[in-house]
Motif scaffolding. Structure first.
Motif, PDB file in Angstrom:
ATOM      1  N   THR A 137       0.832  -1.221   0.000  1.00  0.00           N
ATOM      2  CA  THR A 137       0.000   0.000   0.000  1.00  0.00           C
ATOM      3  C   THR A 137       0.860   1.262   0.000  1.00  0.00           C
ATOM      4  OG1 THR A 137      -0.295   0.012   2.424  1.00  0.00           O
ATOM      5  CG2 THR A 137      -1.996  -1.104   1.108  1.00  0.00           C
ATOM      6  N   GLN A 138       2.100   1.158   0.518  1.00  0.00           N
ATOM      7  CA  GLN A 138       3.012   2.312   0.413  1.00  0.00           C
ATOM      8  C   GLN A 138       3.353   2.545  -1.064  1.00  0.00           C
ATOM      9  OE1 GLN A 138       4.349   4.367   2.992  1.00  0.00           O
ATOM     10  NE2 GLN A 138       5.097   5.625   1.301  1.00  0.00           N
ATOM     11  N   ALA A 139       3.614   1.469  -1.794  1.00  0.00           N
ATOM     12  CA  ALA A 139       3.922   1.622  -3.226  1.00  0.00           C
ATOM     13  C   ALA A 139       2.729   2.226  -3.965  1.00  0.00           C
ATOM     14  CB  ALA A 139       4.299   0.265  -3.820  1.00  0.00           C
ATOM     15  N   LEU A 140       1.524   1.805  -3.599  1.00  0.00           N
ATOM     16  CA  LEU A 140       0.335   2.358  -4.268  1.00  0.00           C
ATOM     17  C   LEU A 140       0.179   3.848  -3.972  1.00  0.00           C
ATOM     18  CD1 LEU A 140      -2.133  -0.604  -3.682  1.00  0.00           C
ATOM     19  CD2 LEU A 140      -1.573   0.360  -5.934  1.00  0.00           C
ATOM     20  N   LEU A 141       0.418   4.247  -2.728  1.00  0.00           N
ATOM     21  CA  LEU A 141       0.267   5.680  -2.423  1.00  0.00           C
ATOM     22  C   LEU A 141       1.383   6.485  -3.071  1.00  0.00           C
ATOM     23  CD1 LEU A 141       2.043   7.314   0.018  1.00  0.00           C
ATOM     24  CD2 LEU A 141       1.038   5.516   1.372  1.00  0.00           C
ATOM     25  N   ASP A 142       2.555   5.882  -3.198  1.00  0.00           N
ATOM     26  CA  ASP A 142       3.644   6.567  -3.885  1.00  0.00           C
ATOM     27  C   ASP A 142       3.312   6.730  -5.375  1.00  0.00           C
ATOM     28  OD1 ASP A 142       5.130   6.811  -1.559  1.00  0.00           O
ATOM     29  OD2 ASP A 142       6.213   4.940  -1.866  1.00  0.00           O
ATOM     30  N   ALA A 143       2.810   5.669  -5.995  1.00  0.00           N
ATOM     31  CA  ALA A 143       2.444   5.742  -7.419  1.00  0.00           C
ATOM     32  C   ALA A 143       1.311   6.754  -7.624  1.00  0.00           C
ATOM     33  CB  ALA A 143       2.015   4.366  -7.925  1.00  0.00           C
ATOM     34  N   PHE A 144       0.381   6.778  -6.699  1.00  0.00           N
ATOM     35  CA  PHE A 144      -0.737   7.731  -6.773  1.00  0.00           C
ATOM     36  C   PHE A 144      -0.205   9.172  -6.729  1.00  0.00           C
ATOM     37  CE2 PHE A 144      -4.030  10.314  -4.680  1.00  0.00           C
ATOM     38  CZ  PHE A 144      -5.141  10.014  -5.441  1.00  0.00           C
ATOM     39  N   THR A 145       0.723   9.413  -5.820  1.00  0.00           N
ATOM     40  CA  THR A 145       1.293  10.760  -5.668  1.00  0.00           C
ATOM     41  C   THR A 145       2.077  11.144  -6.927  1.00  0.00           C
ATOM     42  OG1 THR A 145       1.443  10.326  -3.291  1.00  0.00           O
ATOM     43  CG2 THR A 145       2.721  12.204  -4.141  1.00  0.00           C
ATOM     44  N   MET A 146       2.859  10.212  -7.441  1.00  0.00           N
ATOM     45  CA  MET A 146       3.625  10.501  -8.673  1.00  0.00           C
ATOM     46  C   MET A 146       2.680  10.789  -9.829  1.00  0.00           C
ATOM     47  SD  MET A 146       6.470   7.497  -8.608  1.00  0.00           S
ATOM     48  CE  MET A 146       7.103   6.971  -7.041  1.00  0.00           C
ATOM     49  N   THR A 147       1.645   9.973  -9.975  1.00  0.00           N
ATOM     50  CA  THR A 147       0.708  10.147 -11.090  1.00  0.00           C
ATOM     51  C   THR A 147       0.106  11.550 -11.073  1.00  0.00           C
ATOM     52  OG1 THR A 147       0.204   7.803 -10.932  1.00  0.00           O
ATOM     53  CG2 THR A 147      -1.327   9.115 -12.187  1.00  0.00           C
ATOM     54  N   ARG A 148      -0.253  12.008  -9.882  1.00  0.00           N
ATOM     55  CA  ARG A 148      -0.858  13.350  -9.767  1.00  0.00           C
ATOM     56  C   ARG A 148       0.088  14.465 -10.188  1.00  0.00           C
ATOM     57  NH1 ARG A 148      -5.397  14.105  -6.164  1.00  0.00           N
ATOM     58  NH2 ARG A 148      -4.547  16.044  -5.373  1.00  0.00           N
ATOM     59  N   THR A 258      10.550  18.029 -11.225  1.00  0.00           N
ATOM     60  CA  THR A 258      10.870  16.818 -10.445  1.00  0.00           C
ATOM     61  C   THR A 258      10.437  16.953  -8.980  1.00  0.00           C
ATOM     62  OG1 THR A 258      12.706  16.405 -11.920  1.00  0.00           O
ATOM     63  CG2 THR A 258      12.759  15.248  -9.812  1.00  0.00           C
ATOM     64  N   ILE A 259       9.796  15.904  -8.480  1.00  0.00           N
ATOM     65  CA  ILE A 259       9.330  15.922  -7.088  1.00  0.00           C
ATOM     66  C   ILE A 259      10.253  15.087  -6.198  1.00  0.00           C
ATOM     67  CG2 ILE A 259       6.883  16.402  -7.552  1.00  0.00           C
ATOM     68  CD1 ILE A 259       6.354  13.351  -7.281  1.00  0.00           C
ATOM     69  N   VAL A 260      10.266  15.457  -4.917  1.00  0.00           N
ATOM     70  CA  VAL A 260      11.063  14.739  -3.920  1.00  0.00           C
ATOM     71  C   VAL A 260      10.102  14.047  -2.954  1.00  0.00           C
ATOM     72  CG1 VAL A 260      12.669  14.998  -1.980  1.00  0.00           C
ATOM     73  CG2 VAL A 260      13.028  16.314  -4.093  1.00  0.00           C
ATOM     74  N   MET A 261      10.352  12.733  -2.728  1.00  0.00           N
ATOM     75  CA  MET A 261       9.458  11.920  -1.899  1.00  0.00           C
ATOM     76  C   MET A 261      10.234  11.228  -0.776  1.00  0.00           C
ATOM     77  SD  MET A 261       7.463  10.118  -5.075  1.00  0.00           S
ATOM     78  CE  MET A 261       6.048   9.613  -4.122  1.00  0.00           C
ATOM     79  N   HIS A 262       9.508  10.808   0.244  1.00  0.00           N
ATOM     80  CA  HIS A 262      10.089  10.014   1.336  1.00  0.00           C
ATOM     81  C   HIS A 262       8.917   9.317   2.022  1.00  0.00           C
ATOM     82  CE1 HIS A 262      12.308   8.758   4.835  1.00  0.00           C
ATOM     83  NE2 HIS A 262      13.397   9.417   4.494  1.00  0.00           N
ATOM     84  N   GLN A 287       2.049  12.808   0.523  1.00  0.00           N
ATOM     85  CA  GLN A 287       2.059  11.333   0.494  1.00  0.00           C
ATOM     86  C   GLN A 287       1.198  10.773   1.626  1.00  0.00           C
ATOM     87  OE1 GLN A 287       6.622  11.368  -0.101  1.00  0.00           O
ATOM     88  NE2 GLN A 287       6.067   9.236  -0.466  1.00  0.00           N
ATOM     89  N   VAL A 288       1.276  11.411   2.794  1.00  0.00           N
ATOM     90  CA  VAL A 288       0.500  10.928   3.940  1.00  0.00           C
ATOM     91  C   VAL A 288      -1.006  11.093   3.679  1.00  0.00           C
ATOM     92  CG1 VAL A 288       0.083  11.199   6.410  1.00  0.00           C
ATOM     93  CG2 VAL A 288       2.408  11.461   5.508  1.00  0.00           C
ATOM     94  N   THR A 289      -1.387  12.252   3.166  1.00  0.00           N
ATOM     95  CA  THR A 289      -2.810  12.487   2.839  1.00  0.00           C
ATOM     96  C   THR A 289      -3.282  11.473   1.801  1.00  0.00           C
ATOM     97  OG1 THR A 289      -2.406  14.836   3.164  1.00  0.00           O
ATOM     98  CG2 THR A 289      -4.445  14.248   2.045  1.00  0.00           C
ATOM     99  N   ASN A 290      -2.488  11.289   0.768  1.00  0.00           N
ATOM    100  CA  ASN A 290      -2.869  10.355  -0.294  1.00  0.00           C
ATOM    101  C   ASN A 290      -2.951   8.923   0.224  1.00  0.00           C
ATOM    102  OD1 ASN A 290      -2.893  12.496  -2.042  1.00  0.00           O
ATOM    103  ND2 ASN A 290      -0.862  12.077  -2.904  1.00  0.00           N
ATOM    104  N   GLY A 291      -2.153   8.609   1.242  1.00  0.00           N
ATOM    105  CA  GLY A 291      -2.152   7.260   1.807  1.00  0.00           C
ATOM    106  C   GLY A 291      -3.530   6.857   2.316  1.00  0.00           C
TER     107      GLY A 291
END
Ligand code: NCD
Length: 314
Positions: A137-148, A258-262, A287-291
């Motif tokens: 689910t972390q990968a899904l929220l990361d992909a969701f954030t990147m897609t946006r 380019t975005i920075v994530m953690h 990322q936390v909100t999207n999670g």
């Protein structure tokens, strides 16, 4: 979708896209004054956390509550687990309580698989992080954030994941899911912090952070997981930061978009400096909100909601 979500590899491209589009609909809810939908009323979600967690546990709890499910939080500390009760007996107890979904985090890689495939429980099992293995689910929220942020899809997007890949379930799940979604992933780490067998992952690897940053569309920094190490992976913290940390100078070499994530928790000053973590490029709080939206989508889809998630309000 399969009945359980144990690995990012359980998701076909269609499944992953369904989670992301459902999450996008549910994300709107976060901006409304009343954040609740009746979709999972009468269902029970158990959060079973054998390992410490802040974000992931709260996120699953918020997700289940926003869908009106009943939530039972079960932490290893303070339960009979600290008296030596086995995973099997815990599972049988949960089953007796009528859990529809069990969200499990465990220090042992493979524990959620055991729970899902042992026949002990009938519920859907969601892996919320197992050892150094996976965190889908972390990968899904990361992909969701990147897609946006990267134009609505990830085909051909260049994603750079930096740091302690060896101990990171986030990196493994991201590598699998991002490949499914068409992105090109480069892992950057010291040789000692890349796992054996990384050649079989669908990624490129590099030891040269400065060389890969200018081409990246997203840069994901990973925490150095000292609690899973017993020393000797790199000379000093200072040396690690110098070679593999993201600071203002390195950030200046990124493209404008380019975005920075953690994934959190961050160790400011180690893998990322405070000015980068707090900069306009950082999407770490988002990322936390999207999670929450992504976990709502996962619970909704796994528990077989047949009505549209949004729109069924009373
Ligand atoms: C990560 C984890 O627990 O796998 N955090 C998270 O779930 N957001 C990464 C970490 O602990 O560094």
């Amino acid at each position: 979708m399969k009945r359980h979500l144990l690995s990012a590899a359980d998701l076909s491209r269609d499944d992953a896209e369904l989670v992301l589009t459902t999450a996008a609909e549910l994300r709107e809810l976060a901006d409304r004054p009343i954040k609740k939908l009746p979709a999972l009323r009468g269902r029970t979600v158990v959060n079973l956390f054998f390992e410490d967690s802040t974000r992931t546990r709260i996120s699953f709890e918020a997700a289940a509550k926003r869908l009106s499910a009943d939530v039972i939080n079960f932490a290893a500390k303070g339960s009979s687990l600290s008296k030596g009760e086995s995973l099997k007996d815990t599972a049988l107890t949960l089953e007796a309580m009528g859990a529809d979904a069990v969200v499990v985090r465990h220090g042992a890689s493979g524990a959620p698989h055991r729970l899902a495939h042992s026949g002990w429980v009938r519920s859907s099992v969601v892996n919320a992080g197992d050892g150094t293995h996976e965190h889908p689910t972390q990968a899904l929220l990361d992909a969701f954030t990147m897609t946006r942020h990267l134009g609505g899809h990830l085909d051909g997007r260049r994603i750079v994941i930096v740091g302690d890949v060896l101990h990171s379930r986030v990196a493994r799940s991201n590598a699998l899911l991002l490949d499914t979604l068409g992105a090109e992933v480069t892992l950057v780490a010291p040789p000692t912090l890349l796992p054996v067998g990384v050649e079989s992952w669908p990624v490129e690897t590099s030891y040269d952070l400065d060389g890969v940053l200018p081409k990246a569309d997203a840069v994901m920094m990973l925490r150095v997981q000292r609690e899973r190490m017993n020393g000797g992976f790199f000379p000093t913290a200072r040396e690690y930061s110098r070679r593999y940390g993201l600071d203002g100078r390195r950030m200046a070499t990124l493209q404008d978009h380019t975005i920075v994530m953690h994934p959190g928790p961050m160790v400011r000053g180690m893998e990322i400096t405070a000015d980068v973590a707090d900069s306009d490029r950082s999407v770490i709080v988002e990322q936390v909100t999207n999670g929450v939206a992504v976990r709502m989508a996962v619970l909704y889809l796994l528990l077989g909601g047949s009505e549209p998630a949004v729109g069924g309000e009373e």
